[in-house]
Scaffold this motif. Sequence first.
Motif: not given
Ligand SMILES: NC(=O)c1ccc[n+]([C@@H]2O[C@H](COP(=O)([O-])OP(=O)(O)OC[C@H]3O[C@@H](n4cnc5c(N)ncnc54)[C@H](O)[C@@H]3O)[C@@H](O)[C@H]2O)c1
Length: 252
Positions: A11-13, A64-66, A69-71, A73-75, A232-234
């Motif tokens: 979603n965010i991406a 990173e918008a995943a 765990a992804a953050a 694993a890959h940071a 707002l986050a996006a």
């Molecule tokens: N900091 C903030 O205030 C804030 C606010 C909203 C969301 N977030 C975080 O941002 C991240 C992204 O949010 P979103 O709404 O886009 O989520 P989303 O579920 O719509 O998309 C996440 C994508 O990342 C992929 N993904 C998950 N783990 C992965 C990995 N290990 N390697 C590769 N791809 C992976 C998924 O397949 C999915 O397509 C989430 O972790 C969410 O909790 C943070």
Amino acid sequence: MLTIGLLGCGNIANIIVKNHVGVDIVALYDQMPERAEDLGRLCNARIFRDIDEFLSADFDIVVEAASVAAAQAHAAAVLEHGKDLVVMSVGAFAEKPFRDAVNDLARSLGRKIYIPSGAIFGLDNLKIGQVSGIHRLLLRTTKNPRSLNMECDERTLLFSGAANECIKHYPKNTNVSVALELAAGRTVDVELWADPAVDRNVHEIVIEGDFGDATITVRNLPSPDNPATSYLAALSIVTLLKNLDEPMRIGT
Ligand SMILES: NC(=O)c1ccc[n+]([C@@H]2O[C@H](COP(=O)([O-])OP(=O)(O)OC[C@H]3O[C@@H](n4cnc5c(N)ncnc54)[C@H](O)[C@@H]3O)[C@@H](O)[C@H]2O)c1
């Protein structure tokens, strides 16, 4: 122009791709390849199926918008591949030993890690906690049970305690608590409520310190495609990317 690779194509991406300014999106990676392919139809970026090939490609910054765990694993690998890192899933840095290790690595390699303000206002000035006492810091988050993938009939307290504990139980919903903790340089008391009567993600932040006191309430509309993610986050990450290359920095 700065070039970026998106780690996570959800979603965010999607919102970044549709709204980005000031950066060129050149690489996409998602553990679900069809998500990267769908996003690839909206931009000219190259799609990678292998994380090492993605990290070895020629661009400046991994966004990173995943997931937490992804953050985690890959940071380190991102930094070791000579790239800066923008971390949306800031809950990845809830534990100090990991946070310190990644920070030290970035410093030793001359790389930067950026954390967007995400789903709240006020993160900028909260950083005064690093130089002046903050005696009370409370985050009270209320979400519709749908956003938390659960059901309940009345307002229910799901969690009360420290941010680094809360993120373990709700990694998709309480990144904000860890962002507050990192900014203020102190622990945050977190309350997480599910309330079927609310249709927005509500964050109430109470701050008391040497400066005086402040109460911030943010009533976020969910993103159209993902009720767990506040719009707002996006917008905050789009704005961070837009300003990365600007000489003038605004806010603390
Ligand atoms: N900091 C903030 O205030 C804030 C606010 C909203 C969301 N977030 C975080 O941002 C991240 C992204 O949010 P979103 O709404 O886009 O989520 P989303 O579920 O719509 O998309 C996440 C994508 O990342 C992929 N993904 C998950 N783990 C992965 C990995 N290990 N390697 C590769 N791809 C992976 C998924 O397949 C999915 O397509 C989430 O972790 C969410 O909790 C943070």
